[in-house]
Design a protein around this motif. Structure first.
Motif, PDB file in Angstrom:
ATOM      1  N   LYS A 176      50.300  45.551  38.037  1.00 23.00           N
ATOM      2  CA  LYS A 176      50.296  44.382  37.344  1.00 23.00           C
ATOM      3  C   LYS A 176      50.143  43.061  38.290  1.00 23.00           C
ATOM      4  N   PRO A 177      50.653  43.202  39.565  1.00 19.80           N
ATOM      5  CA  PRO A 177      50.308  42.250  40.615  1.00 19.80           C
ATOM      6  C   PRO A 177      48.941  41.940  41.156  1.00 19.80           C
ATOM      7  N   GLU A 178      48.231  43.074  40.883  1.00 21.62           N
ATOM      8  CA  GLU A 178      47.024  43.025  41.490  1.00 21.62           C
ATOM      9  C   GLU A 178      46.155  42.227  40.212  1.00 21.62           C
ATOM     10  N   VAL A 179      46.755  42.488  38.996  1.00 19.66           N
ATOM     11  CA  VAL A 179      45.835  42.113  37.797  1.00 19.66           C
ATOM     12  C   VAL A 179      46.252  40.776  37.764  1.00 19.66           C
ATOM     13  N   ARG A 180      47.485  40.043  37.875  1.00 20.52           N
ATOM     14  CA  ARG A 180      47.530  38.788  38.141  1.00 20.52           C
ATOM     15  C   ARG A 180      46.974  38.112  38.777  1.00 20.52           C
ATOM     16  N   LYS A 181      46.567  38.576  40.459  1.00 23.20           N
ATOM     17  CA  LYS A 181      45.625  38.021  41.509  1.00 23.20           C
ATOM     18  C   LYS A 181      44.444  37.780  40.960  1.00 23.20           C
ATOM     19  N   ILE A 182      43.754  38.643  40.298  1.00 24.40           N
ATOM     20  CA  ILE A 182      42.507  38.738  39.905  1.00 24.40           C
ATOM     21  C   ILE A 182      42.325  37.476  38.880  1.00 24.40           C
ATOM     22  N   ALA A 183      43.426  37.478  38.076  1.00 27.67           N
ATOM     23  CA  ALA A 183      43.516  36.344  37.177  1.00 27.67           C
ATOM     24  C   ALA A 183      43.501  34.994  37.752  1.00 27.67           C
TER      25      ALA A 183
END
Length: 395
Positions: A176-183
């Motif tokens: 989830k943190p990686e997904v948020r970072k991409i966004a």
């Protein structure tokens, strides 16, 4: 270029899923599902689906992909909401998210996508898809997401081989943190948006209020059953067969008001579910009260103190043959076969060691350890390592 239609929900996960697919060279189209507009059942003063569809449109615009909205509210009402009310009235507790995936996202929605010329449908679920070759034919696997904290394979436990063959889960390898970072790096409007709570795709609704608008309130009593009640002290009988033993392990205790004491009132047994602690509004007990059973016929709620109350704990459950579903049809058990698995009876529950026993009339799932609040109508899902191979409705 293969065409993928992404279910853009207006959340961060599906936004990043769409971006990743575009990066991988797919032709990506964003589709927002509108699943509710029944004004006779108000959901909340806010209109979350409008905000969500707006956010989904802004994301599509930013990513430079076509976008449209499809109205599936009629099918959603018929297949999810009506089914839920029916189950609650019977005193069972359905799981709308599992049903929504089976009936809406990977059925109605998938058919629309395929009619639009899509090769695949993608969602922002935290899970992965594997492909095995068996005698020259592909077998599709549903694998847990890499992020243990967010693994959503359980919600997809009712998918079929055909549905999986057309599905893509682009964020399954990410946390989830990686997904948020991409966004955040892409400056997407959904980057900091909270995860949606409430009913799948209906938005910010709390289930009790939703139910109260359809199921009429009906006053009844709350009974507390003491943990030292004689019902729990019966000696285990001698069993003539394994079948008898399995039936004994899954037996249901039939409580009566005389087995305990009346400690309060409620507005309808069908609003409550096993294991529930909130909403009873009864204080003054040494340990908090938990619902151990509901009787919708007599409109009585049975409760017990503490999460280790014997009325909550059970070692086995039963799934009737009609309700057994194998994602991996090639692993299906024949009568009298067993399989050692890891299983869970609710989302986010750590996997539990268990053995499946297939008998003529259905399947027993026997756990190594006692389980709390095994609930009729919910789904049990079983895994081999990190692969979800089958599931069933607890009966």
């Amino acid at each position: 270029m293969k065409r993928v239609i992404v279910g853009l929900s207006g959340g961060v996960d599906s936004s990043v899923a769409a971006y990743l697919l575009k990066e991988q060279g797919y032709e990506v189209i964003g589709l927002f599902m509108k699943n509710w507009h029944d004004d006779s059942v108000t959901i909340s003063d806010e209109c979350p689906w409008l905000d969500d569809s707006n956010d989904a449109m802004l994301v599509a615009d930013k990513l430079g992909i076509p976008f449209q909205t499809v109205d599936l509210s009629e099918q959603y009402k018929e297949r999810i909401v009506d089914y839920m009310f029916d189950e609650y009235q019977k005193g069972r507790t359905p799981n709308p998210d599992v049903l929504c995936n089976r009936e809406i996202k990977f059925d109605v929605f998938m058919k629309i996508a395929l009619n639009l010329g899509a090769d695949y449908v993608a969602t922002g679920h935290y899970c992965r898809k594997g492909i095995l070759d068996k005698n020259g034919a592909p077998i599709y696997q549903l694998l847990s997401g890499v992020d243990n904290n967010k693994d959503q394979s359980y919600f997809l436990c009712q998918l079929s081989q055909e549905q999986l063959s057309k599905a893509l889960f682009p964020i399954g390898e990410l946390t989830k943190p990686e997904v948020r970072k991409i966004a955040t790096d892409l400056d997407l409007v959904t980057a900091g948006k909270k995860d949606s709570q409430g009913l799948c795709f209906i938005g910010k609704v709390r289930l009790p209020e939703f139910l109260q608008q359809k199921l009429q309130p009906k006053e009844g009593v709350i009974v507390e059953i003491p943990s030292e009640q004689e019902l729990y002290k019966q000696e285990e009988p001698e069993f003539a067969s394994e079948k008898d033993e399995l039936a004994y392990l899954t037996r249901k205790i039939d409580y009566t008001v005389a087995d305990g004491k009346i400690v309060g009132k409620h507005q309808g047994a069908h609003y409550f579910t096993k294991g529930q602690r909130k909403g009873l509004a009864i204080g003054g007990t040494v340990e908090p009260l938990f619902v151990i059973d509901t009787d919708v016929e007599e409109n009585v709620i049975y409760t017990g103190q503490g999460k280790n109350h014997p009325g909550l704990l059970k070692k086995a459950l039963f799934v009737s043959n009609e309700e057994i579903h194998w994602i991996r049809e090639d692993l299906k058990l024949e009568v009298d076969q067993t399989m050692v698995v890891n299983a869970r009876i609710r989302y986010r529950q750590p996997l539990q060691k268990a053995t499946l026993h297939q008998l003529e009339h259905g399947m027993y799932v026997v756990f190594k350890d006692l389980q709390s609040a095994i609930t009729e109508g919910q789904f049990v899902a079983w895994y081999l390592d990190d692969e979800l191979v089958g599931s069933g409705v607890i009966s």
